[in-house]
Structure formats: C-alpha cells, structure tokens
Scaffold this motif. Structure first.
Motif, short mmCIF file in Angstrom:
data_model
loop_
_atom_site.label_atom_id
_atom_site.label_comp_id
_atom_site.label_asym_id
_atom_site.label_seq_id
_atom_site.Cartn_x
_atom_site.Cartn_y
_atom_site.Cartn_z
N SER A 162 15.97 35.52 65.90
CA SER A 162 14.70 34.86 66.55
C SER A 162 14.70 34.01 67.45
O SER A 162 14.39 32.96 67.39
CB SER A 162 13.55 34.37 65.40
N ARG A 212 10.32 29.49 58.00
CA ARG A 212 11.00 31.35 58.46
C ARG A 212 12.39 31.38 57.19
O ARG A 212 12.78 31.15 56.04
CB ARG A 212 11.03 31.02 60.02
N ARG A 249 12.21 37.63 51.61
CA ARG A 249 13.08 39.08 51.73
C ARG A 249 14.69 38.01 51.07
O ARG A 249 15.53 37.57 51.41
CB ARG A 249 13.17 39.36 53.33
N SER A 308 19.77 31.06 57.53
CA SER A 308 20.67 32.37 58.23
C SER A 308 21.65 32.39 57.57
O SER A 308 22.21 31.59 57.03
CB SER A 308 20.95 32.02 59.62
N ALA A 309 22.77 33.48 57.30
CA ALA A 309 23.68 33.49 56.63
C ALA A 309 24.86 32.15 57.16
O ALA A 309 24.82 32.41 58.80
CB ALA A 309 24.46 34.82 57.33
N ASP A 319 23.94 32.52 66.31
CA ASP A 319 23.01 31.34 65.56
C ASP A 319 23.18 30.20 65.16
O ASP A 319 22.58 29.06 65.13
CB ASP A 319 23.40 32.49 64.17
N ARG A 320 25.02 29.78 64.87
CA ARG A 320 25.20 28.65 64.90
C ARG A 320 25.14 27.69 66.15
O ARG A 320 25.11 26.73 66.11
CB ARG A 320 26.64 28.87 64.60
N ILE A 353 22.64 27.91 68.34
CA ILE A 353 21.21 28.11 68.45
C ILE A 353 21.26 26.86 67.50
O ILE A 353 20.01 25.76 67.75
CB ILE A 353 20.53 29.33 68.25
N GLY A 354 21.48 26.47 66.69
CA GLY A 354 21.49 25.38 65.69
C GLY A 354 22.24 24.43 66.51
O GLY A 354 21.28 22.97 66.34
N PRO A 398 13.90 28.55 62.07
CA PRO A 398 14.51 29.03 61.52
C PRO A 398 15.42 28.26 60.90
O PRO A 398 16.06 27.00 61.56
CB PRO A 398 14.75 29.76 62.18
N VAL A 399 15.86 28.62 59.78
CA VAL A 399 17.35 27.36 59.65
C VAL A 399 19.20 28.33 60.00
O VAL A 399 18.86 29.21 59.36
CB VAL A 399 17.71 26.77 58.15
N ARG A 400 19.70 28.02 60.81
CA ARG A 400 20.08 28.09 61.32
C ARG A 400 21.71 28.23 60.90
O ARG A 400 22.35 26.67 60.17
CB ARG A 400 21.17 27.42 63.14
N ILE A 432 17.21 38.64 63.42
CA ILE A 432 18.27 37.56 62.91
C ILE A 432 18.43 35.91 63.89
O ILE A 432 18.56 35.02 62.82
CB ILE A 432 20.03 38.07 62.83
N ARG A 472 26.21 35.79 64.16
CA ARG A 472 26.29 34.69 63.84
C ARG A 472 26.47 33.76 64.30
O ARG A 472 25.85 32.07 63.53
CB ARG A 472 27.23 34.51 61.57
N ARG A 489 19.56 34.34 54.18
CA ARG A 489 20.51 35.25 54.06
C ARG A 489 21.81 34.22 53.66
O ARG A 489 22.53 34.68 53.51
CB ARG A 489 20.92 35.26 55.34
#
Lengths: 270, 240
Positions: free
Chosen positions: A203, B158, B198, B161-162, A153-154, A156-157, B140-142, A201, A150, B179
């Motif tokens: 990508s 796409r 999903r 994300s959580a 992911d942050r 990467i944003g 993707p939305v991070r 998750i 997670r 998510r």
C-alpha cells in the motif's frame, strides 16, 4: 528547496544502485542539479555504474573524517554538467558512517544541489538506517517476488519510525514504490507476483515498473546509466518514473508480454 | 458446558448523586434532564451514589426511589458509598453494592471493581465519552513491527503485514488483511476474540492457545472471520 531522496529496499540485488544512477541521471537531464551519494561503504559500486571508478580520489569517509573537502570528493559526470557522484570508501565499513558527520555533509550538499540521491546499502542495519535517516522522500525498489516484498515492507516501517522526519514528528517521508526486474511473461505464467499483488501488500503509491531487460546488465558493465539507453524498455521505463517523480502523469508501459515480431521469429533473433 | 460461566466485564454507567436533595426536587431535576435527551436515558442502568446522603437506611426508601426512577425509564442496579446500614437496606431492595472509584477519572482497577454483571440490564450502558484503553492503528502495520495494547483492545484499520505482530490483553480487530500474528487475551482473558477482515495470518492466539497458518482450514483463508476460544479450543467462525 533541496530534496533528499533515498533509494532503498531492504533486500540486496533488486536494483537499488541501478535505480539511484538512473534517477540521478534523469533528474540532471531535466536541469536539476543532482548528486548521487553512495552509502554502501565497503561495497563501492555506484561509481562503477556511473562509469567514474577511475576518477575516485577522495571519498565519503574521507570527508566525514575531515581528511578531504566535499569539493575534492565530488566527481563531475562527463556526460551531464549538473550531475555529480559522491563515491564511498571500499576499504572501510559501515561503522565509519557517523551520524553527525553525515548530517554535516547532507546540509552542505543541500546548499548547492536540487536533488541528493542516497543509494542505500541492503539490510536494515546501521548503513541502511543512516541512508534513510535524512530522507524527504524514498524510492522503495522491489522485485515482484515475496521475499523482496516483505523486506520492502520492513523498510517502509523503518522509514515511518527511524527517519529524522519521524523522530521530529514532521511530515512523513514521501514513499514511492518502484517495481524492478518485472517480467510480464513470468507474471503471466504465475511465477511472479502481479503489480496488483505488490501494491495491495505494500500500500504505497506506484512510481513505475521497470521491465527485466538485458540492457540493464550491459549498461552496468559499460558504466552507462541505463536511462541513457533510449532504445531500451528499461531505460524508457526509468525515464517515465523520473517524470512521475517530478509530478508528470505518464501511463504505465511494459505490463504485457511482448509479442515476438515475425521478423525475429524467422531469423531466430528472439 | 464451559467451566467458567462467570466473567468480569467493564461498563460505563451513570451515577446519580442523591445526597443533599429531597425526593420531590430530585424527581423534578431528573425529569428535566431526561426530557432533553430521552433516547439517551431510555432504560439506562443507573447507580445511586449515597455519599453525604441522610436517610436511605430503610428498604422502603430504596423501593420508593426505584419506583421514581422506573417512571423515568431508568433502571437502578446498585449503590455506592453506602454505609453498612444503607448497604443492607439497598440489598433488600434488590440493589447491589459497588465500590466507588478512587477518583472521578476511571482507573483500570477502580473500573474493574465497579464493574457490574452484564445481566443487570438488557440495555447496553450509554457511553458518553470514550475513555477506553483501546489502541487504534490507522496505518498499515509493517513487517517487523510489534504493537501491544496493554489492558485493552487493538483496532487496526488497515492491514497487518507478514512478519508483524499485534498483541492485546483484550480483543483484536483487523479491518484489512491479517498476514502477520495476532495475539488476543495476552494476559489470559479467554473471552477475547479476534476479528479479521481477511484471514491470511501466520498465527492467531487467544489466551495462550494458538493456530498456525497450516492449522487454519483453507475455506477460512482469505475470508472475513472471527476467532473465538471455545472449551479451550481455537475456533474460526465464518462471517455468516
């Protein structure tokens, strides 16, 4: 054209500094003139991992403040001629990383190096944002575990929104996912996320998988980047990842639990 | 059943200017245009713009126009820019009055006032050029990102994300995995829906009502679903 590569993760303790040291060393081994820069002001570790902690005189902050010249602060690696370490200050904090000063230094480094590896601090605050701001590409270090995924992911944003490339509407920062501390046994037992889970998750293209290995700890303690340990699975996996960064195709290894050899079982050396 | 059977909706609809043309030449001009793309015009609803038009003060004229348009497969549904006299005549011929947009470009308020009830025609209005206020997200939305589509839908090609949050005044479409959080009908539109490729969401909400992950039946998790508000309750519908 010099490449600025940030090694980042969001979460702490996932292996950023180990990875930065390994990549810098691996690139230098392949005749790329490389400098690895410690952005973790106040928690100076890179010099320890690189084994040059006793040779630090001037640091990143001294150069930003104009107290020292860049050449005075750069430490040449004893093992590889074209590898340099740019240590940070242990006594200051991240606020000392002024954007203009850092920009000036990155520009100067670009004049004489092929690769500038930026070892980011953990978190998503000023230190981490400064480390990723100038990046052309990013290595996102992730453990196969939900909180690390997670946080990645942050980050990467943030690469897509807060980097200089994003601000200037240039080609986005090239993202590479590096899975570290991967334990095939624990994945098999369902205790860790699988490679596919993490890829799904995040990508982001996978650059490599570094198996969990005690040799990493040993390498850190002796100040030898683990990539130099060609016997170690982690060292070999890093070597593969560096090759892939340079465009080579190498198959993923260490994905399956290792079979214990009869020899090891008999002598109890497992 | 529901306490609100009337709801506003926006449509793109063709407007025909009738001012300054006489009946015969108008019919010929229309016929020429329609034969070029008959599919496009088939059963299309149409609004008569009476700006600068002489006449049309009698119901008979509107009925005649309806007959001409029907012969050309067009379905007149209303008039705009009508004077009071024309308005009464049009109404008697079964044509409602629409308020003309302030400018030719569609502003939200103008479009809303120009909206016609969806029952006016069984055929969807043709949409020549997309001028919607939908927000299309192709990346993707991070985690940690918040995206808001004011006055429209949000479409995410796409995954979300959580720890990410997408908010729309209209519908929400997520083609990948959801998510994070999705909040549709943020300004109170209870007819807004959430469509998910999903469903793994932390939270889904429509017009203030919400479900958290724990409220979602396990059978719906990981599935393609749509979420609607029925009688003030959030309902997850399977893809069927």
């Amino acid at each position: 054209m010099a490449q600025v590569v940030v090694v980042t993760s969001g979460k702490g303790g996932v292996g950023k500094t180990t990875t930065a040291a390994a990549f810098a060393t691996g690139l230098a081994q392949r005749d790329k003139k490389t400098v690895v820069v410690d952005f973790d002001v106040g928690l100076r570790n890179l010099d320890l991992i690189m084994g040059c902690e006793r040779r630090v005189v001037f640091d990143f902050i001294n150069v930003i403040n104009g107290d020292a010249k860049l050449n005075q602060a750069l430490i040449r690696d004893k093992r590889l001629d074209n590898l340099y370490v740019f240590p940070t200050s242990q006594t200051r904090d991240k606020d000392a990383l002024k954007r203009e000063g850092v920009a000036r230094i990155i520009d100067e480094l670009k004049q004489s190096f092929d690769y500038i590896i930026c070892d980011s601090p953990a978190g998503i605050e000023h230190g981490a944002l400064t480390a990723l701001y100038f990046a052309d590409s990013a290595i996102i270090v992730t453990n196969p575990e939900v909180s690390s995924v997670r946080d990645s992911d942050r980050i990467i944003g943030l690469l897509a929104s807060k980097s200089r490339r994003a601000e200037r509407n240039e080609k986005p920062v090239a993202e590479h996912l590096l899975l570290t501390r991967y334990s095939a046994e624990r994945v098999a037992r369902g205790e860790m996320l699988t490679v596919e889970d993490v890829k799904e998750i995040l990508s982001v293209p996978l650059l490599g998988i570094i198996p969990e290995s005690e040799t990493v700890l040993r390498a850190s303690n002796t100040g030898t980047p683990v990539i130099l340990d060609t016997e170690s699975p982690a060292g070999r996996a890093y070597d593969d990842a560096v090759a892939r960064l340079l465009g080579e195709t190498r198959e993923l290894r260490f994905l399956r639990p290792e079979r214990r050899s009869l020899f090891r079982t008999i002598f109890g050396r497992a | 059943m529901t306490d609100n059977i009337l709801q506003g909706a926006l449509f793109t609809v063709m407007v025909m200017r009738v001012g300054g043309v006489n009946g015969a030449s108008l019919e010929q001009t229309l016929r020429n245009q329609i034969t070029r793309s008959p599919q496009f015009f088939a059963n299309a609803p149409i609004v008569l713009d009476l700006k600068d038009s002489g006449g049309f003060s009698e119901t008979r004229e509107f009925l005649e126009m309806k007959r001409i348009l029907a012969s050309l497969t067009l379905v007149p549904v209303g008039v705009q820019n009508a004077n009071p006299e024309q308005r009464i005549a049009a109404l008697a011929a079964g044509l409602g009055t629409l308020t003309a947009p302030a400018t030719s470009r569609r502003s939200a308020a103008a479009a809303a006032s120009a909206a016609i009830p969806s029952r006016a025609s069984a055929t969807p209005a043709p949409a020549p050029a997309s001028q919607t206020k939908s927000l299309l997200i192709t990346e993707p939305v991070r985690s940690g990102t918040q995206i808001y589509a004011p006055g429209g839908d949000i479409i995410v090609v796409r995954s979300v994300s959580a720890g990410a949050e997408i908010i729309a005044d209209g519908h929400i479409h997520v083609y990948g995995a959801l998510r994070g959080r999705a909040i549709a009908g943020a300004t109170g539109d209870a007819s807004a829906r959430i469509f998910v490729g999903r469903l793994e969401a932390e939270l889904v909400s429509i017009a203030g009502r919400y479900l958290i992950h724990e409220d979602i039946a396990p059978a719906h998790l990981g599935q393609r679903v749509q979420i609607v508000l029925q009688e003030q309750r959030m309902v997850v519908l399977g893809s069927g």
